[in-house]
Write an enzyme that holds these catalytic residues in place. Structure first.
Site, mmCIF file in Angstrom:
data_model
loop_
_atom_site.group_PDB
_atom_site.id
_atom_site.type_symbol
_atom_site.label_atom_id
_atom_site.label_comp_id
_atom_site.label_asym_id
_atom_site.label_seq_id
_atom_site.Cartn_x
_atom_site.Cartn_y
_atom_site.Cartn_z
ATOM 1 N N GLN A 222 3.182 4.488 -10.447
ATOM 2 C CA GLN A 222 1.951 6.238 -10.106
ATOM 3 C C GLN A 222 2.381 6.634 -8.813
ATOM 4 O O GLN A 222 2.581 6.198 -7.895
ATOM 5 C CB GLN A 222 0.784 5.449 -10.353
ATOM 6 C CG GLN A 222 -0.937 5.689 -9.430
ATOM 7 C CD GLN A 222 -2.290 5.330 -10.305
ATOM 8 O OE1 GLN A 222 -1.925 3.458 -10.010
ATOM 9 N NE2 GLN A 222 -2.869 5.174 -9.517
ATOM 10 N N CYS B 137 -5.229 3.883 -11.874
ATOM 11 C CA CYS B 137 -4.567 2.958 -12.723
ATOM 12 C C CYS B 137 -5.237 2.109 -13.493
ATOM 13 O O CYS B 137 -4.291 1.316 -14.218
ATOM 14 C CB CYS B 137 -4.033 2.187 -10.884
ATOM 15 S SG CYS B 137 -6.216 1.022 -10.105
ATOM 16 N N HIS C 234 -8.258 -2.528 -8.182
ATOM 17 C CA HIS C 234 -6.735 -2.102 -8.891
ATOM 18 C C HIS C 234 -6.725 -2.685 -10.272
ATOM 19 O O HIS C 234 -7.016 -3.778 -10.359
ATOM 20 C CB HIS C 234 -5.465 -2.461 -7.869
ATOM 21 C CG HIS C 234 -4.353 -1.971 -8.446
ATOM 22 N ND1 HIS C 234 -4.315 -0.822 -8.647
ATOM 23 C CD2 HIS C 234 -3.350 -2.842 -9.005
ATOM 24 C CE1 HIS C 234 -2.486 -0.769 -9.573
ATOM 25 N NE2 HIS C 234 -2.212 -1.484 -9.607
ATOM 26 N N ASP D 215 2.266 -3.324 -13.510
ATOM 27 C CA ASP D 215 1.232 -2.978 -12.669
ATOM 28 C C ASP D 215 2.068 -1.686 -12.087
ATOM 29 O O ASP D 215 3.568 -1.132 -11.587
ATOM 30 C CB ASP D 215 1.590 -4.441 -11.389
ATOM 31 C CG ASP D 215 0.425 -3.847 -10.438
ATOM 32 O OD1 ASP D 215 0.437 -2.340 -10.360
ATOM 33 O OD2 ASP D 215 0.818 -4.654 -9.138
#
Length: 230
Positions: free
Chosen positions: A90, A98, A168, A183
């Site tokens: 990202q 996210c 997140h 992630d």
């Protein structure tokens, strides 16, 4: 709980099936839906529908980052980085996405198991598969159709947009019988052993409980991505 992620770039999504499920429809995905995971206690997990394909976790970011970094350092040290999992880093210019990254990581790694439709997601995904991990984030940030669907979804949420980074999203997904933690702010997917469509949430809860034990703030929320109950 309807926590939001925060940061710069796109508006923040809520960790809420009532928000995410309409988003799935907007981007052309059918046959799957998100349901709340209210508890990781064994008796409560029995009520989560099956097949369980992925689980999206929302948590306080700053408190957890140091602990997560140690987990990924250990994977790299042991040479366990997976090579066959769809992953994208990202970039800073899409900082509020996210939640979308976690959802897209789930869908992309279920490509051969779910109906990804013929809409906005598939159009982006077909292009994303042809470029590298670092380029996929830019490809997403430049996709005006997905950005519009994302913004519409974010504006429909129940909680106010945050000024600072607070939460997140990451996902746990069943890829060919293996459980991966993905992630978008980590360097690569983290392998967590075997899993099944009947036990994914329970299997993922092992890693989640470790994370919760190492973070003082317990404001976590989770959604399971499951086969849609017709």
């Amino acid at each position: 709980m309807s926590a939001r992620e925060g940061g710069g770039g796109w508006q923040a999504l809520e960790s809420n099936p009532e928000t995410i499920n309409p988003f799935l429809k907007k981007i052309g995905i059918g046959g799957v839906e998100c349901v709340d995971v209210f508890s990781f206690d064994d008796e409560m997990l029995e009520f989560i529908p099956k097949p369980q394909l992925a689980m999206i976790l929302c948590f306080p970011s700053s408190e957890a980052r140091e602990f997560l970094q140690t987990q990924y350092d250990e994977v790299e040290k042991n040479g366990q980085k997976p090579a066959d999992v769809f992953f994208m880093n990202q970039s800073a210019d899409i900082g509020n996405a996210c939640g979308t990254f976690a959802l897209f990581h789930s869908l992309a790694n279920l490509e051969n198991r779910i109906n990804i439709g013929d809409g906005k997601f598939k159009n982006w995904f077909e292009k994303a598969k042809l470029v590298g991990e670092d380029e996929r984030s830019d490809l997403l940030s430049e996709d005006t159709e997905l950005a519009e669907a994302h913004e519409e979804t974010a504006e429909e949420g129940e909680t106010e947009q945050p000024d600072n980074v607070e939460y997140h999203f990451i996902t746990y997904v069943n890829k060919d019988g293996k459980l991966y933690e993905i992630d978008s702010c980590a360097p690569f997917p983290r392998p967590l052993g075997n899993t099944t469509d009947e036990t994914l949430v329970k299997d993922a809860s092992v890693a989640v409980k470790q994370l919760m034990d190492n973070v003082q703030q317990l404001s976590f929320s989770a959604m399971a991505l499951v086969g849609k109950q017709e």
